[in-house]
Design an enzyme around this catalytic site. Structure first.
Site, PDB file in Angstrom:
ATOM      1  N   SER A 171       0.855  -1.194   0.000  1.00 21.54           N
ATOM      2  CA  SER A 171       0.000   0.000   0.000  1.00 21.54           C
ATOM      3  C   SER A 171       0.887   1.238   0.000  1.00 21.54           C
ATOM      4  CB  SER A 171      -0.957  -0.025   1.199  1.00 21.54           C
ATOM      5  OG  SER A 171      -1.871   1.045   1.122  1.00 21.54           O
ATOM      6  N   THR A 172       0.766   2.106   1.003  1.00 21.32           N
ATOM      7  CA  THR A 172       1.512   3.365   1.026  1.00 21.32           C
ATOM      8  C   THR A 172       3.018   3.127   0.903  1.00 21.32           C
ATOM      9  OG1 THR A 172      -0.179   4.228   2.515  1.00 21.32           O
ATOM     10  CG2 THR A 172       1.852   5.503   2.312  1.00 21.32           C
ATOM     11  N   MET A 290      -0.078   1.338   5.218  1.00 21.46           N
ATOM     12  CA  MET A 290      -0.795   1.585   6.463  1.00 21.46           C
ATOM     13  C   MET A 290      -1.952   0.602   6.597  1.00 21.46           C
ATOM     14  SD  MET A 290      -2.851   5.123   5.655  1.00 21.46           S
ATOM     15  CE  MET A 290      -4.132   5.220   4.413  1.00 21.46           C
ATOM     16  N   ASP A 293      -4.458  -4.637   5.926  1.00 26.15           N
ATOM     17  CA  ASP A 293      -4.854  -5.473   4.792  1.00 26.15           C
ATOM     18  C   ASP A 293      -3.698  -6.381   4.389  1.00 26.15           C
ATOM     19  OD1 ASP A 293      -6.362  -6.484   2.669  1.00 26.15           O
ATOM     20  OD2 ASP A 293      -5.617  -4.956   1.282  1.00 26.15           O
TER      21      ASP A 293
END
Length: 352
Positions: A171-172, A290, A293
């Site tokens: 993700s991020t 973050m 998941d």
């Protein structure tokens, strides 16, 4: 009790509408204070010295100086966390390559519901990147490539009976981390399936970028795509990516669906399908991001006997997803992102 210091944010956008909306909506969070709103990159340079922000939200298409030029001037001397807000994927990826930490897509339809969801995500990302380490563009990727070039194992022609597969979730900060992991993997590497949290439209552009820089080929997922050696498949925005197995080998299902663990595509969905269809034949990798998941999914994958790798805290932009996976006992080994590609090859060269 000492009051918690609020995160100081500078908004940079040439649209008066978005400057006003950003300033009011972001500032609704008690942990965030919007200290200024600049209409151009030139003005933003002046405001940085004046207001000393902790985080910058940055539009890319602006007069006088583009957001990309701004990043190249700013970051070498002032390594501030920058969150790019853009409607164009090519601009977002150029900005990430120039050192921005994350991006969010501007809503095309400014209905109240769309804006509410957009600003909720924006506030979360501002808080996530607030204390992140700002990298120097290109340096980490070069270190990763050098690491992989040293003593790379020779892969056998047929790996794990032809059933080996690699699943990656991020993700991020993941757009850069994924490149570091897969860029120099040889064409003989088993097929790779990837979920990176990204909006629709952005994933196709990202897959095309991977295809240009990697030794393996890369494409955005289409329902029914076969997973074959030398191919990277990137989950499409707003479509869940699942690994499936039939008599011919692995393929993917790319399907619309409700959000899982807050996302579509979801890393949990990918890893859980890999646990069912591939089990110990899969290598699972969870990278910077973050939230949580992918943590449950990679733990399930690990429990089937799969080798699982988590990016370590020091090299993560946001040590969220890998941390949650590690806490659940779902990680075989934590490593700096620069060493993960080499670890994948070493594991593939071992008999399983």
């Amino acid at each position: 009790m000492t009051e918690k210091k609020r995160i100081k944010v500078l908004v940079v956008d040439d649209s008066l509408f978005f400057r006003m909306k950003f300033s009011s909506a972001i500032g609704e969070d008690p942990e965030i204070e919007v200290v200024g709103a600049a209409s151009s990159a030139v003005e933003a340079m002046q405001y940085i010295d004046q207001f000393k922000p902790d985080v910058i939200t940055l539009d890319v298409e602006m007069p006088y100086m583009s957001g990309i030029e701004f990043l190249k001037k700013l970051l070498p001397g002032r390594p501030l966390p920058v969150l790019v807000v853009s409607s164009r994927p090519e601009n977002a990826f150029d900005a990430l390559e120039a050192g921005a930490l994350d991006f969010e897509k501007k809503p095309m339809v400014t209905s109240p519901a769309d804006l509410a969801q957009f600003f909720e995500t924006l506030r979360s990302k501002i808080k996530a990147i607030h204390k992140s380490k700002v990298r120097q563009p290109g340096a980490a990727a070069e270190a990763s490539s050098a690491s992989l070039r040293r003593a790379v194992p020779v892969l056998p022609k047929v790996i794990d009976g032809g059933l080996a597969v690699i699943a990656i979730g991020a993700s991020t900060g993941g757009t850069d981390a994924i490149v570091q992991v897969v860029k120099d993997l040889p064409p003989a590497t088993p097929g790779i399936v990837i979920v990176q949290h990204m909006p629709a439209g952005f994933t196709k552009m990202y897959a095309e970028r991977l295809d240009r820089v990697c030794r393996m080929s890369a494409k955005e997922a289409e329902d029914g795509d076969r997973v074959t050696p030398g191919k990277i498949i990137v989950g499409a925005g707003e479509y869940h990516l699942r690994l499936k197995l039939d008599s011919k080998g692995y393929y993917v299902r790319s399907q619309k669906g409700e959000k899982v663990s807050g996302h579509c595509p979801s890393v949990d969905v990918l890893f859980q399908s890999a646990a069912v269809e591939a089990g110990r034949h899969c290598i699972g990798v969870i990278l910077t991001g973050m939230g949580a998941d992918g943590a449950r999914g990679i733990t399930q994958l690990h429990q089937t006997g799969a080798y699982t790798i988590g990016q370590d805290k020091e090299s993560c932009v946001v040590y969220g997803m890998p941390m949650e996976a590690y806490k659940m006992g779902g990680i075989s080994r934590q490593l700096p992102v620069s060493q993960i590609g080499r670890e994948i090859l070493q594991q593939l060269s071992k008999p399983r």
